[in-house]
Design a protein around this motif. Structure first.
Motif, PDB file in Angstrom:
ATOM      1  N   HIS A 186      10.947   4.711   1.907  1.00  0.00           N
ATOM      2  CA  HIS A 186       9.960   4.584   0.821  1.00  0.00           C
ATOM      3  C   HIS A 186       9.311   5.909   0.431  1.00  0.00           C
ATOM      4  CE1 HIS A 186      10.309   0.239   1.216  1.00  0.00           C
ATOM      5  NE2 HIS A 186      10.065   0.351   2.505  1.00  0.00           N
ATOM      6  N   THR A 187       9.927   7.019   0.759  1.00  0.00           N
ATOM      7  CA  THR A 187       9.373   8.314   0.367  1.00  0.00           C
ATOM      8  C   THR A 187       9.783   8.640  -1.063  1.00  0.00           C
ATOM      9  OG1 THR A 187       9.424   9.114   2.646  1.00  0.00           O
ATOM     10  CG2 THR A 187       9.241  10.768   0.897  1.00  0.00           C
ATOM     11  N   ALA A 188       8.804   8.879  -1.926  1.00  0.00           N
ATOM     12  CA  ALA A 188       9.075   9.203  -3.330  1.00  0.00           C
ATOM     13  C   ALA A 188       8.942  10.693  -3.595  1.00  0.00           C
ATOM     14  CB  ALA A 188       8.127   8.432  -4.244  1.00  0.00           C
ATOM     15  N   GLN A 189       8.000  11.347  -2.910  1.00  0.00           N
ATOM     16  CA  GLN A 189       7.778  12.775  -3.105  1.00  0.00           C
ATOM     17  C   GLN A 189       7.508  13.441  -1.763  1.00  0.00           C
ATOM     18  OE1 GLN A 189       5.555  13.867  -7.032  1.00  0.00           O
ATOM     19  NE2 GLN A 189       4.444  12.117  -6.188  1.00  0.00           N
ATOM     20  N   VAL A 190       7.791  14.716  -1.689  1.00  0.00           N
ATOM     21  CA  VAL A 190       7.414  15.544  -0.546  1.00  0.00           C
ATOM     22  C   VAL A 190       6.659  16.740  -1.109  1.00  0.00           C
ATOM     23  CG1 VAL A 190       9.366  14.799   0.854  1.00  0.00           C
ATOM     24  CG2 VAL A 190       9.595  16.824  -0.583  1.00  0.00           C
TER      25      VAL A 190
ATOM     26  N   ALA B 136       0.849  -1.193   0.000  1.00  0.00           N
ATOM     27  CA  ALA B 136       0.000   0.000   0.000  1.00  0.00           C
ATOM     28  C   ALA B 136       0.883   1.240   0.000  1.00  0.00           C
ATOM     29  CB  ALA B 136      -0.922   0.007   1.216  1.00  0.00           C
ATOM     30  N   HIS B 137       0.279   2.376  -0.257  1.00  0.00           N
ATOM     31  CA  HIS B 137       0.988   3.649  -0.254  1.00  0.00           C
ATOM     32  C   HIS B 137       0.536   4.489   0.937  1.00  0.00           C
ATOM     33  CE1 HIS B 137       2.959   3.241  -4.169  1.00  0.00           C
ATOM     34  NE2 HIS B 137       1.852   2.642  -4.584  1.00  0.00           N
ATOM     35  N   PHE B 138       1.341   5.481   1.276  1.00  0.00           N
ATOM     36  CA  PHE B 138       1.013   6.331   2.418  1.00  0.00           C
ATOM     37  C   PHE B 138       1.156   7.796   2.049  1.00  0.00           C
ATOM     38  CE2 PHE B 138       5.564   5.321   2.830  1.00  0.00           C
ATOM     39  CZ  PHE B 138       6.125   6.593   2.947  1.00  0.00           C
ATOM     40  N   ILE B 139       0.375   8.619   2.745  1.00  0.00           N
ATOM     41  CA  ILE B 139       0.533  10.069   2.744  1.00  0.00           C
ATOM     42  C   ILE B 139       0.497  10.500   4.204  1.00  0.00           C
ATOM     43  CG2 ILE B 139      -0.471  12.295   2.104  1.00  0.00           C
ATOM     44  CD1 ILE B 139      -1.586  11.048  -0.382  1.00  0.00           C
ATOM     45  N   PHE B 140       1.637  10.954   4.712  1.00  0.00           N
ATOM     46  CA  PHE B 140       1.760  11.306   6.126  1.00  0.00           C
ATOM     47  C   PHE B 140       2.100  12.786   6.265  1.00  0.00           C
ATOM     48  CE2 PHE B 140       3.292   6.754   7.189  1.00  0.00           C
ATOM     49  CZ  PHE B 140       1.980   6.318   7.319  1.00  0.00           C
ATOM     50  N   PRO B 141       1.426  13.514   7.154  1.00  0.00           N
ATOM     51  CA  PRO B 141       1.847  14.885   7.462  1.00  0.00           C
ATOM     52  C   PRO B 141       3.056  14.869   8.390  1.00  0.00           C
ATOM     53  CG  PRO B 141      -0.079  14.300   8.751  1.00  0.00           C
ATOM     54  CD  PRO B 141       0.189  13.135   7.847  1.00  0.00           C
ATOM     55  N   VAL B 142       3.833  15.907   8.322  1.00  0.00           N
ATOM     56  CA  VAL B 142       5.062  15.996   9.126  1.00  0.00           C
ATOM     57  C   VAL B 142       4.954  17.213  10.039  1.00  0.00           C
ATOM     58  CG1 VAL B 142       7.568  16.199   9.094  1.00  0.00           C
ATOM     59  CG2 VAL B 142       6.398  14.912   7.292  1.00  0.00           C
ATOM     60  N   LEU B 143       5.048  16.938  11.350  1.00  0.00           N
ATOM     61  CA  LEU B 143       5.006  18.011  12.354  1.00  0.00           C
ATOM     62  C   LEU B 143       6.189  17.868  13.305  1.00  0.00           C
ATOM     63  CD1 LEU B 143       1.177  18.200  13.161  1.00  0.00           C
ATOM     64  CD2 LEU B 143       2.519  19.749  11.743  1.00  0.00           C
TER      65      LEU B 143
ATOM     66  N   VAL C  60       4.891  13.785   3.417  1.00  0.00           N
ATOM     67  CA  VAL C  60       5.714  12.806   2.710  1.00  0.00           C
ATOM     68  C   VAL C  60       4.782  11.743   2.148  1.00  0.00           C
ATOM     69  CG1 VAL C  60       7.801  13.170   4.078  1.00  0.00           C
ATOM     70  CG2 VAL C  60       6.111  11.500   4.838  1.00  0.00           C
ATOM     71  N   THR C  61       5.132  11.205   0.991  1.00  0.00           N
ATOM     72  CA  THR C  61       4.300  10.175   0.369  1.00  0.00           C
ATOM     73  C   THR C  61       5.164   9.190  -0.394  1.00  0.00           C
ATOM     74  OG1 THR C  61       2.482   9.745  -1.168  1.00  0.00           O
ATOM     75  CG2 THR C  61       3.922  11.591  -1.685  1.00  0.00           C
ATOM     76  N   SER C  62       4.695   7.964  -0.487  1.00  0.00           N
ATOM     77  CA  SER C  62       5.378   6.932  -1.271  1.00  0.00           C
ATOM     78  C   SER C  62       4.916   6.925  -2.714  1.00  0.00           C
ATOM     79  CB  SER C  62       5.124   5.557  -0.646  1.00  0.00           C
ATOM     80  OG  SER C  62       3.734   5.262  -0.644  1.00  0.00           O
ATOM     81  N   LEU C  63       3.929   7.726  -3.051  1.00  0.00           N
ATOM     82  CA  LEU C  63       3.422   7.796  -4.416  1.00  0.00           C
ATOM     83  C   LEU C  63       4.397   8.560  -5.307  1.00  0.00           C
ATOM     84  CD1 LEU C  63      -0.272   8.676  -3.546  1.00  0.00           C
ATOM     85  CD2 LEU C  63       0.480   6.551  -4.629  1.00  0.00           C
ATOM     86  N   THR C  64       4.692   7.989  -6.451  1.00  0.00           N
ATOM     87  CA  THR C  64       5.560   8.668  -7.407  1.00  0.00           C
ATOM     88  C   THR C  64       4.745   9.659  -8.237  1.00  0.00           C
ATOM     89  OG1 THR C  64       5.238   6.993  -9.118  1.00  0.00           O
ATOM     90  CG2 THR C  64       6.996   6.608  -7.517  1.00  0.00           C
ATOM     91  N   ALA C  65       5.451  10.444  -9.025  1.00  0.00           N
ATOM     92  CA  ALA C  65       4.769  11.424  -9.877  1.00  0.00           C
ATOM     93  C   ALA C  65       3.903  10.737 -10.934  1.00  0.00           C
ATOM     94  CB  ALA C  65       5.804  12.325 -10.540  1.00  0.00           C
ATOM     95  N   ASP C  66       4.296   9.534 -11.354  1.00  0.00           N
ATOM     96  CA  ASP C  66       3.490   8.801 -12.327  1.00  0.00           C
ATOM     97  C   ASP C  66       2.236   8.214 -11.690  1.00  0.00           C
ATOM     98  OD1 ASP C  66       5.319   9.336 -14.312  1.00  0.00           O
ATOM     99  OD2 ASP C  66       6.465   7.497 -13.961  1.00  0.00           O
ATOM    100  N   GLN C  67       2.288   7.916 -10.400  1.00  0.00           N
ATOM    101  CA  GLN C  67       1.149   7.306  -9.720  1.00  0.00           C
ATOM    102  C   GLN C  67       0.139   8.320  -9.218  1.00  0.00           C
ATOM    103  OE1 GLN C  67       3.556   5.220  -6.834  1.00  0.00           O
ATOM    104  NE2 GLN C  67       3.211   3.237  -7.825  1.00  0.00           N
TER     105      GLN C  67
END
Length: 434
Positions: A317-321, A260-267, A342-349
């Motif tokens: 596993h971070t692909a983009q910020v 699975a992929h993740f999108i996590f906020p950073v604080l 931070v997210t593991s999703l690439t720009a293509d995904q």
């Protein structure tokens, strides 16, 4: 085009396949509610049981679906149910009169106090998922929006369901299904001897609860996320959460174990990671997506800036910020907020517009919490014995999820609409043809 809900198939990993069982189908084609609830272990002694567990739980769900907020109100709804309604739920017959008898309030309360909350959540989450898959399949097959049908619009108006407001937040649908994870405390269940139970839930961005788990005492949500998601097939899904779950172990679990992929906020709970992202040259990064909403006198603008993850970023596993900035103007006052992710999703995904939609969709879990607090008055409830607070929360989650599957936008109005006729409740549960 959104991915089909069949990608959310619920299964338990690491266990042998159970023997095939006969499945009774309801009028919607989904598994019958009573058949699904029969899988929940009955904690009562078999001697002296007068009402089947599936019947008691199904009637409790129906009562909550009609807007009842307490065990006393649930008991009143059951006591006022007619013979046809009791027969539909499989109530027992009085040998003396031949009439159907429903459980009283004490029976419902005692059973909910002792029942296994994990087993109940697993059964209802799986049942709701199958209902959602069938509803999505039927909608795709008909190819017609209910809002464009005159008869459907009249029924929706009578039920208090207004047409959705037009805004940019609902126009873009990301390609992958998404799941929100967040917790809520049942504050009314707190006593001098015990803390209030804290429940961590996972629900789709369309508002359907698939799993729930009670956080252990003297613990927090961080240790409960992996057990919560371990029983779900998350392949190809995007998991969103609050900053508490921005943990390296969670990122490895989602990517390596669950695909699975993740999108996590950073604080500030990740100070090194936050300082590294905050120090990037965001002024030189172009804004690649933007949304603007006007809703009840509130004007909100969201912008996003996305860059590839730095090679020295110490988060697996971070692909983009990316950086999301929000400007809100309400009653002449303007506020600003910036959040790093931070997210593991690439720009293509995932495009920048997809990322904005995922972050916005995470707030579906906060909407659920608001409904439980305001509409169902959960925090005002002082039920605190045994598993009763958790079971009541599960019943409320189930009711809200059923309404979301049906396309309901105004939960409070739908509950009032259901309360006027028991037949409407039975149709929502699939016990009568729609």
């Amino acid at each position: 085009m959104p991915a089909p809900l069949s990608s959310l198939i619920h299964r338990v990993h690491g266990q042998p396949d159970p023997p095939p069982r006969r499945v009774r189908l309801g009028h919607t084609g989904a598994e019958h509610l009573l058949t699904a609830l029969s899988q929940v272990p009955d904690p009562r002694d078999a001697r002296g049981v007068r009402h089947q567990l599936s019947t008691v739980l199904a009637m409790a769900i129906a009562a909550v679906l009609a807007g009842n907020t307490s065990f006393y109100a649930i008991g009143q709804w059951i006591a006022g149910a007619g013979q046809k309604t009791l027969r539909t739920f499989g109530a027992r017959r009085d040998p003396a009169t031949g009439g159907y008898l429903g459980p009283d309030e004490k029976t419902v309360r005692r059973l909910c106090t002792r029942i296994d909350g994990d087993a109940l959540d697993a059964v209802l989450g799986s049942w709701l998922h199958r209902r959602a898959v069938l509803a999505a399949t039927a909608k795709a097959r008909t190819g017609r929006r209910p809002s464009q049908d005159r008869k459907a619009r009249r029924k929706a108006k009578a039920a208090g369901q207004r047409r959705r407001r037009r805004s940019t937040r609902a126009r873009h649908v990301p390609p992958m299904p998404a799941l929100s994870v967040d917790g809520k405390t049942s504050r009314g269940a707190r006593t001098d001897q015990q803390a209030a139970p804290h429940l961590l839930a996972a629900l789709t961005h369309t508002g359907i609860v698939l799993a729930q788990r009670q956080v252990a005492d003297k613990s927090n949500e961080i240790t409960a996320l992996i057990p919560l998601l371990s029983t779900l097939d998350l392949t190809g899904m995007v998991i969103t959460s609050d900053a508490m779950q921005t943990q390296r172990a969670n990122a490895r679990f989602l990517r390596q174990d669950r695909n699975a992929h993740f999108i996590f906020p950073v604080l500030d709970n990740q100070p090194t990671l936050f300082d590294r992202l905050d120090g990037l040259d965001w002024k030189g990064v172009a804004v690649t997506a933007r949304t603007e909403d006007h809703d009840r006198g509130r004007h909100e603008i969201r912008t996003i800036q996305v860059i590839a993850a730095p090679e020295d970023l110490n988060f697996p596993h971070t692909a983009q910020v990316f950086l999301i900035e929000r400007t809100v103007t309400e009653k002449g006052r303007t506020s600003y907020q910036a959040m790093l992710y931070v997210t593991s999703l690439t720009a293509d995904q995932a495009s920048p517009a997809d990322l904005l939609a995922y972050v916005r969709g995470h707030w579906s879990v906060e909407v659920l919490h608001w409904i439980r607090d305001v509409t169902y008055r959960e925090d005002a409830s002082h039920v605190h014995t045994g598993n009763a607070p958790r079971v009541l929360a599960t019943l409320r989650n189930t009711a809200v999820s059923l309404l979301r599957i049906s396309g309901v936008t105004n939960i409070a109005a739908a509950l009032r609409h259901n309360a006027r006729k028991n037949r409407r409740v039975l149709k929502r549960l699939g016990l009568l043809p729609a």
